[in-house]
Design an enzyme around this catalytic site. Structure first.
Site, short mmCIF file in Angstrom:
data_model
loop_
_atom_site.label_atom_id
_atom_site.label_comp_id
_atom_site.label_asym_id
_atom_site.label_seq_id
_atom_site.Cartn_x
_atom_site.Cartn_y
_atom_site.Cartn_z
N ASP A 181 -8.21 17.80 -15.50
CA ASP A 181 -8.55 16.44 -15.91
C ASP A 181 -8.24 16.33 -17.39
O ASP A 181 -8.94 16.89 -18.23
CB ASP A 181 -10.03 16.16 -15.61
CG ASP A 181 -10.43 14.72 -15.90
OD1 ASP A 181 -9.77 14.08 -16.74
OD2 ASP A 181 -11.41 14.24 -15.30
N TYR A 213 -17.60 15.36 -16.10
CA TYR A 213 -18.02 13.95 -16.00
C TYR A 213 -18.97 13.82 -14.80
O TYR A 213 -18.68 14.32 -13.71
CB TYR A 213 -16.77 13.07 -15.85
CG TYR A 213 -17.07 11.66 -15.47
CD1 TYR A 213 -17.92 10.87 -16.25
CD2 TYR A 213 -16.53 11.09 -14.32
CE1 TYR A 213 -18.21 9.57 -15.88
CE2 TYR A 213 -16.81 9.79 -13.96
CZ TYR A 213 -17.65 9.03 -14.74
OH TYR A 213 -17.94 7.75 -14.39
N ARG A 230 0.85 -1.21 0.00
CA ARG A 230 0.00 0.00 0.00
C ARG A 230 0.88 1.25 0.00
O ARG A 230 0.59 2.24 -0.65
CB ARG A 230 -0.96 0.00 1.20
CG ARG A 230 -1.74 1.30 1.35
CD ARG A 230 -3.05 1.16 2.15
NE ARG A 230 -2.96 0.27 3.28
CZ ARG A 230 -2.36 0.55 4.45
NH1 ARG A 230 -1.78 1.71 4.64
NH2 ARG A 230 -2.35 -0.35 5.42
N LYS A 259 -8.71 5.10 -19.57
CA LYS A 259 -9.05 5.51 -20.94
C LYS A 259 -7.82 5.41 -21.86
O LYS A 259 -7.28 4.33 -22.01
CB LYS A 259 -9.65 6.91 -20.92
CG LYS A 259 -10.61 7.17 -19.75
CD LYS A 259 -11.81 6.25 -19.75
CE LYS A 259 -12.76 6.64 -18.62
NZ LYS A 259 -13.82 5.68 -18.36
C1 LIG Z 1 -13.23 12.92 -17.85
C2 LIG Z 1 -13.31 11.78 -16.88
N1 LIG Z 1 -12.73 11.91 -15.68
C3 LIG Z 1 -12.79 10.92 -14.76
C4 LIG Z 1 -13.44 9.73 -15.01
C5 LIG Z 1 -13.51 8.67 -13.96
O1 LIG Z 1 -12.62 7.62 -14.26
P1 LIG Z 1 -12.82 6.12 -13.78
O2 LIG Z 1 -14.00 5.56 -14.50
O3 LIG Z 1 -11.52 5.45 -14.14
O4 LIG Z 1 -13.04 6.13 -12.31
C6 LIG Z 1 -14.05 9.56 -16.25
C7 LIG Z 1 -14.77 8.31 -16.55
O5 LIG Z 1 -15.40 8.18 -17.56
C8 LIG Z 1 -13.99 10.61 -17.20
O6 LIG Z 1 -14.57 10.51 -18.41
#
Ligand SMILES: Cc1ncc(COP(=O)(O)O)c(C=O)c1O
Length: 382
Positions: free
Chosen positions: A173, A101, A49, A198
């Site tokens: 992000d 998101y 961890r 992604k």
């Molecule tokens: C722009 C964006 N940020 C964060 C996330 C969250 O990621 P995760 O699904 O890996 O938790 C997503 C998920 O689709 C996203 O599209």
């Protein structure tokens, strides 16, 4: 060797041969604990961890790809955003892009707000709106650019300058473009966040998230969260991301080329009432996209007019899969209102412009002629 180019970093940063065996690939250290060398002494790791050699290599690679000083990986993109906001204190003010998101809004509204942190959604396409919203207790401005799914952009350099003057940090992000197509730190951001699920992983076979920092203090802050809250990425999933990023520059070239071709085709199709893609000259922020990004990418959203029309479109697709997520080699299509933004109320979706007729495309790396043919026949069914 200093100043390596991007494609070289993608293959080699953090991914040097194993010093013990010469293995060309980073070994997957599937161990929860490490034998200590004495009381309070170890060979660099004591418990997974707190640290794991496979994770260290991924963090080194991601810091290099984003041009940051340090990186910390977490079990998902949401775990990374949780780690980003966890160090805030009651009474702190957090500004977040007004359309993000849905999972980010769910975390902020349904969990983080309860800790006494003041959360304000601001339309960060407007610098005046940001200036008006900043307060003495604003600690963080969290930007998603382009936004999911409306593809709105924020001027990272301008926002960073304004936020810094007010004493706030800026996190970006960067999930929709990946470090191959956008470098927020070079534009002035303090922290970059990704859902590595992604484009960085790129093969839809593992979840993950990362925070890339620019200051030694970020290392202390986010390492503490890894150790204290425990939402770390497993060694095997670290390996999957390490493998994925070796081909990131190549994949992004194809995603970008396919994205532009698909958007061009859809932009004149009579069944498409509106298309949101920053690489089209009709996008209101085309110039910002061309200036701030290194490509336009493969994410786009279409307005088909109604939920029923989206249903017919999704059912008719043969190459694109009707699935949530993005950034994998395969093309995906998803109905925003019932997937990524299901957590919002009808009113909130309407307020930010997520209509029932929106469908988001993540264009993969298949042959673009096949993708266009698939979209053409599915639009015939709408
Ligand atoms: C722009 C964006 N940020 C964060 C996330 C969250 O990621 P995760 O699904 O890996 O938790 C997503 C998920 O689709 C996203 O599209």
């Amino acid at each position: 060797m200093p100043d390596q180019k991007y494609a070289t970093l993608a293959v080699h940063a953090g991914q040097y041969p194993d010093p013990q065996t010469g293995a060309v690939n980073v070994p997957v250290y599937l161990t929860s604990t490490f034998e200590l060398t004495g009381i309070g002494t170890d060979k660099g790791w004591d418990y997974s961890r707190a640290g794991n050699p496979t994770r260290d290599r991924l963090e080194e690679a991601l810091a290099a790809l984003e041009g940051g000083l340090n990186a910390h990986v977490f079990g998902s993109g949401m775990a990374a955003i949780s780690a980003l906001v966890a160090p805030l204190h009651a009474g702190d003010h957090l500004i977040c892009s007004h359309n993000v998101y849905g999972g980010t809004a769910r975390l902020l509204d349904q969990v983080i707000r309860h800790y006494g942190i003041e959360i304000e959604y601001v339309d960060l396409t407007s610098l005046d709106a940001l200036s008006a919203a900043l307060k003495p207790n604003t600690k963080l401005v969290h930007v998603e650019t382009p936004t999911n799914p409306l593809m709105q952009l924020t001027d990272i350099a301008a926002v960073s300058e304004i936020a810094h003057r007010a004493g706030a940090e800026v996190s970006v992000d960067n999930t929709f473009l990946s470090p191959a197509l956008q470098s927020p730190i070079a534009l002035g951001a303090d922290i970059v966040m990704h859902s590595t699920t992604k484009f960085l992983n790129g093969h839809s076979d593992g979840l993950g998230g990362v925070l890339v920092g620019t200051k030694p203090e970020h290392r202390e802050r986010f390492y503490l969260i890894q150790k204290a809250m425990g939402g770390i990425l497993s060694p095997f999933e670290c390996f999957l991301v390490l493998r994925g990023i070796k081909t990131l520059p190549l994949r992004m070239k194809q995603h970008d080329e396919n994205g532009r071709a698909v958007a061009e085709f859809l932009s004149t199709h009579p069944k498409v009432k509106k298309i949101f893609y920053p690489g089209l000259k009709s996008h209101p922020q085309f110039e910002l996209a061309a200036r701030q990004q290194k490509g336009f990418g493969s994410m786009m959203t279409l307005e088909l007019g109604s939920r029923e029309a989206v249903g017919r479109f999704l059912a008719a697709l043969q190459v694109f899969l009707n699935a949530e997520s993005l950034g994998g080699v395969e093309s995906l299509a998803s109905h925003s209102a019932t997937t990524t933004h299901a957590a919002l109320t009808d009113e909130k979706r309407a307020e930010i412009g997520i209509t029932p007729g929106l469908v988001r495309l993540s264009v993969g790396i298949e042959d673009k002629d096949d993708l266009i043919a698939d979209l053409a026949q599915a639009l015939d069914a709408v």
